[in-house]
Design an enzyme around this catalytic site. Structure first.
Site, PDB file in Angstrom:
ATOM      1  N   MET A  30     -17.988  30.226  71.836  1.00 37.04           N
ATOM      2  CA  MET A  30     -16.576  30.545  71.644  1.00 37.04           C
ATOM      3  C   MET A  30     -16.072  31.426  72.783  1.00 37.04           C
ATOM      4  O   MET A  30     -15.051  32.102  72.648  1.00 37.04           O
ATOM      5  CB  MET A  30     -16.360  31.224  70.290  1.00 37.04           C
ATOM      6  CG  MET A  30     -16.797  30.306  69.143  1.00 37.04           C
ATOM      7  SD  MET A  30     -16.074  30.716  67.559  1.00 37.04           S
ATOM      8  CE  MET A  30     -16.741  32.345  67.308  1.00 37.04           C
ATOM      9  N   HIS A  34     -21.525  36.752  77.068  1.00 33.18           N
ATOM     10  CA  HIS A  34     -22.374  37.915  77.345  1.00 33.18           C
ATOM     11  C   HIS A  34     -23.762  37.409  77.711  1.00 33.18           C
ATOM     12  O   HIS A  34     -24.007  36.186  77.757  1.00 33.18           O
ATOM     13  CB  HIS A  34     -22.386  38.874  76.153  1.00 33.18           C
ATOM     14  CG  HIS A  34     -22.736  38.226  74.837  1.00 33.18           C
ATOM     15  ND1 HIS A  34     -23.962  37.629  74.601  1.00 33.18           N
ATOM     16  CD2 HIS A  34     -22.009  38.062  73.702  1.00 33.18           C
ATOM     17  CE1 HIS A  34     -23.984  37.158  73.366  1.00 33.18           C
ATOM     18  NE2 HIS A  34     -22.805  37.397  72.806  1.00 33.18           N
ATOM     19  N   GLY A  36     -26.422  37.159  76.145  1.00 33.71           N
ATOM     20  CA  GLY A  36     -27.040  36.265  75.161  1.00 33.71           C
ATOM     21  C   GLY A  36     -26.683  34.808  75.457  1.00 33.71           C
ATOM     22  O   GLY A  36     -27.549  33.925  75.521  1.00 33.71           O
ATOM     23  N   HIS A  37     -25.382  34.561  75.657  1.00 35.33           N
ATOM     24  CA  HIS A  37     -24.946  33.198  75.997  1.00 35.33           C
ATOM     25  C   HIS A  37     -25.608  32.737  77.299  1.00 35.33           C
ATOM     26  O   HIS A  37     -26.048  31.587  77.420  1.00 35.33           O
ATOM     27  CB  HIS A  37     -23.425  33.166  76.207  1.00 35.33           C
ATOM     28  CG  HIS A  37     -22.626  33.520  74.975  1.00 35.33           C
ATOM     29  ND1 HIS A  37     -21.772  34.589  74.945  1.00 35.33           N
ATOM     30  CD2 HIS A  37     -22.543  32.935  73.759  1.00 35.33           C
ATOM     31  CE1 HIS A  37     -21.176  34.651  73.755  1.00 35.33           C
ATOM     32  NE2 HIS A  37     -21.632  33.663  73.013  1.00 35.33           N
ATOM     33  N   GLN A  64     -13.466  27.469  61.627  1.00 31.94           N
ATOM     34  CA  GLN A  64     -14.614  28.206  61.090  1.00 31.94           C
ATOM     35  C   GLN A  64     -14.259  29.658  60.751  1.00 31.94           C
ATOM     36  O   GLN A  64     -15.133  30.421  60.365  1.00 31.94           O
ATOM     37  CB  GLN A  64     -15.804  28.140  62.042  1.00 31.94           C
ATOM     38  CG  GLN A  64     -15.642  28.886  63.345  1.00 31.94           C
ATOM     39  CD  GLN A  64     -16.801  28.630  64.292  1.00 31.94           C
ATOM     40  OE1 GLN A  64     -16.930  27.562  64.890  1.00 31.94           O
ATOM     41  NE2 GLN A  64     -17.680  29.620  64.418  1.00 31.94           N
ATOM     42  N   LYS A 156     -29.860  34.366  67.109  1.00 35.37           N
ATOM     43  CA  LYS A 156     -28.997  35.405  66.531  1.00 35.37           C
ATOM     44  C   LYS A 156     -28.262  34.865  65.297  1.00 35.37           C
ATOM     45  O   LYS A 156     -28.116  35.550  64.303  1.00 35.37           O
ATOM     46  CB  LYS A 156     -28.006  35.841  67.611  1.00 35.37           C
ATOM     47  CG  LYS A 156     -26.715  36.432  67.154  1.00 35.37           C
ATOM     48  CD  LYS A 156     -26.819  37.916  67.009  1.00 35.37           C
ATOM     49  CE  LYS A 156     -25.594  38.527  66.354  1.00 35.37           C
ATOM     50  NZ  LYS A 156     -24.352  37.811  66.595  1.00 35.37           N
ATOM     51  N   ARG A 194     -18.455  40.541  69.169  1.00 29.92           N
ATOM     52  CA  ARG A 194     -17.767  41.476  68.271  1.00 29.92           C
ATOM     53  C   ARG A 194     -18.210  42.922  68.481  1.00 29.92           C
ATOM     54  O   ARG A 194     -17.604  43.829  67.912  1.00 29.92           O
ATOM     55  CB  ARG A 194     -17.968  41.057  66.811  1.00 29.92           C
ATOM     56  CG  ARG A 194     -17.243  39.752  66.466  1.00 29.92           C
ATOM     57  CD  ARG A 194     -17.230  39.441  64.984  1.00 29.92           C
ATOM     58  NE  ARG A 194     -16.406  38.297  64.662  1.00 29.92           N
ATOM     59  CZ  ARG A 194     -16.868  37.066  64.417  1.00 29.92           C
ATOM     60  NH1 ARG A 194     -18.163  36.829  64.457  1.00 29.92           N
ATOM     61  NH2 ARG A 194     -16.033  36.085  64.138  1.00 29.92           N
TER      62      ARG A 194
END
Ligand code: PAJ
Length: 288
Positions: A30, A34, A36-37, A64, A156, A194
């Protein structure tokens, strides 16, 4: 690197790649990328090599989000995401608008959904009604538009990955799924778009999710007999809610593949939890 914003153009490109037998890996996101992506992007590249193609989709999927959730204020920064993707060696960014993904043609609304009915019931599904219907529908659409050989999801969102895996199996999508490890900040907080909502001392309180997983690991691994889920849950909840702004949404113990809830929690069980830290709802999980 190319940015594609039209669904039809993305599908044309994907069909061209398929005709050339070029392997394609998709990393659905989305945006607000960061580390992680970006770890999933590296995993995707490793899976298809060169001249394989890595596609990152950037789309804040409205279906969603619940009516009281943060769809409107979810952070968006296409230019920054494009720059990060270019640096990471992504071939194509697919960034469609809502009219591309959910067209209402001549007043006829979008009305076809992909619904997983078993694994979606608990945890995130219980707390966020309709959430997984939105996820499975948009992921199925992305698979049909990008025609990937491989798709990479992050551990995650453990339940999400399990549900997509079930959808792929049940609907015969010719896509191999890869699960990328959860990337964390140095202090252990799982990276999440977030986390930017965590201002002041909320950031420090957010560490309770990771600490709860570690506490559960210690309790389960140190026990002579598998402890009861109810006992473990209340021990973790007590510890978490010692923090002024932390409130447990759920703590669940389950089989790592079937997601079946467990009453006795032995090593190898999986733990997932959701905690409100201030107004921000965070999730984490781990193998016990
Ligand atoms: P988003 O929250 O942007 O996450 C995109 C992918 O990145 C997901 O597979 C998620 O599990 C993974 N991810 C997020 N944080 C991570 C971390 N700290 N370490 C490793 N991977 C991480 O999940 C979604 O978007 C959406 O539901 C989507 C699948 C794109 C459908 O709209």
């Amino acid at each position: 690197m190319r940015t594609v914003t039209s669904a039809a153009a993305m599908q044309r490109l994907a069909r061209r790649w398929r005709a050339q037998a070029t392997r394609v890996a998709l990393v659905p996101t989305m945006g607000c990328l960061h580390a992680g992506h970006l770890s999933l992007v590296r995993r995707a590249r490793r899976a298809v090599g060169r001249p394989g193609r890595v596609v990152v989709s950037l789309y804040v999927n409205p279906t969603q989000f619940g009516p009281r959730e943060d769809w409107k204020k979810y952070p968006r920064d296409l230019v920054r995401d494009q720059r990060l993707c270019r640096t990471a060696g992504v071939d194509v960014v697919f960034a469609p608008g809502d009219a591309q993904m959910y067209p209402s043609v001549e007043g006829e609304a979008f009305s076809t959904w992909v619904i997983e009915e078993e694994l979606s019931k608990e945890m995130e599904g219980r707390s966020r009604p309709g959430h997984f219907r939105g996820v499975t529908t948009v992921v199925a659409k992305l698979f049909n538009l990008v025609l990937p050989d491989v798709a990479v999801f992050g551990a995650k969102d453990y339940q999400q990955a399990a549900i997509v895996r079930r959808m792929v199996r049940d609907l015969n999508f010719p896509v191999r799924l890869i699960l990328g490890a959860t990337q964390r900040d140095a202090d252990g907080l799982a990276l999440s778009s977030r986390n930017r909502y965590l201002v002041g001392n909320l950031r420090r309180q957010a560490l309770v999710l990771r600490q709860a997983v570690q506490q559960a690991q210690a309790l389960v691994r140190g026990a002579r007999f598998p402890p009861a889920a109810a006992w473990l849950r209340s021990a973790l909840k007590r510890r978490i809610e010692q923090h002024r702004d932390a409130r447990v949404d759920y703590i669940e113990f389950f089989h790592p593949e079937t997601l079946q809830a467990m009453r006795q929690v032995g090593p190898g069980a999986h733990l997932a939890l959701a905690v409100f830290v201030g107004k921000t709802r965070l999730i984490d999980n781990g193998r016990l």
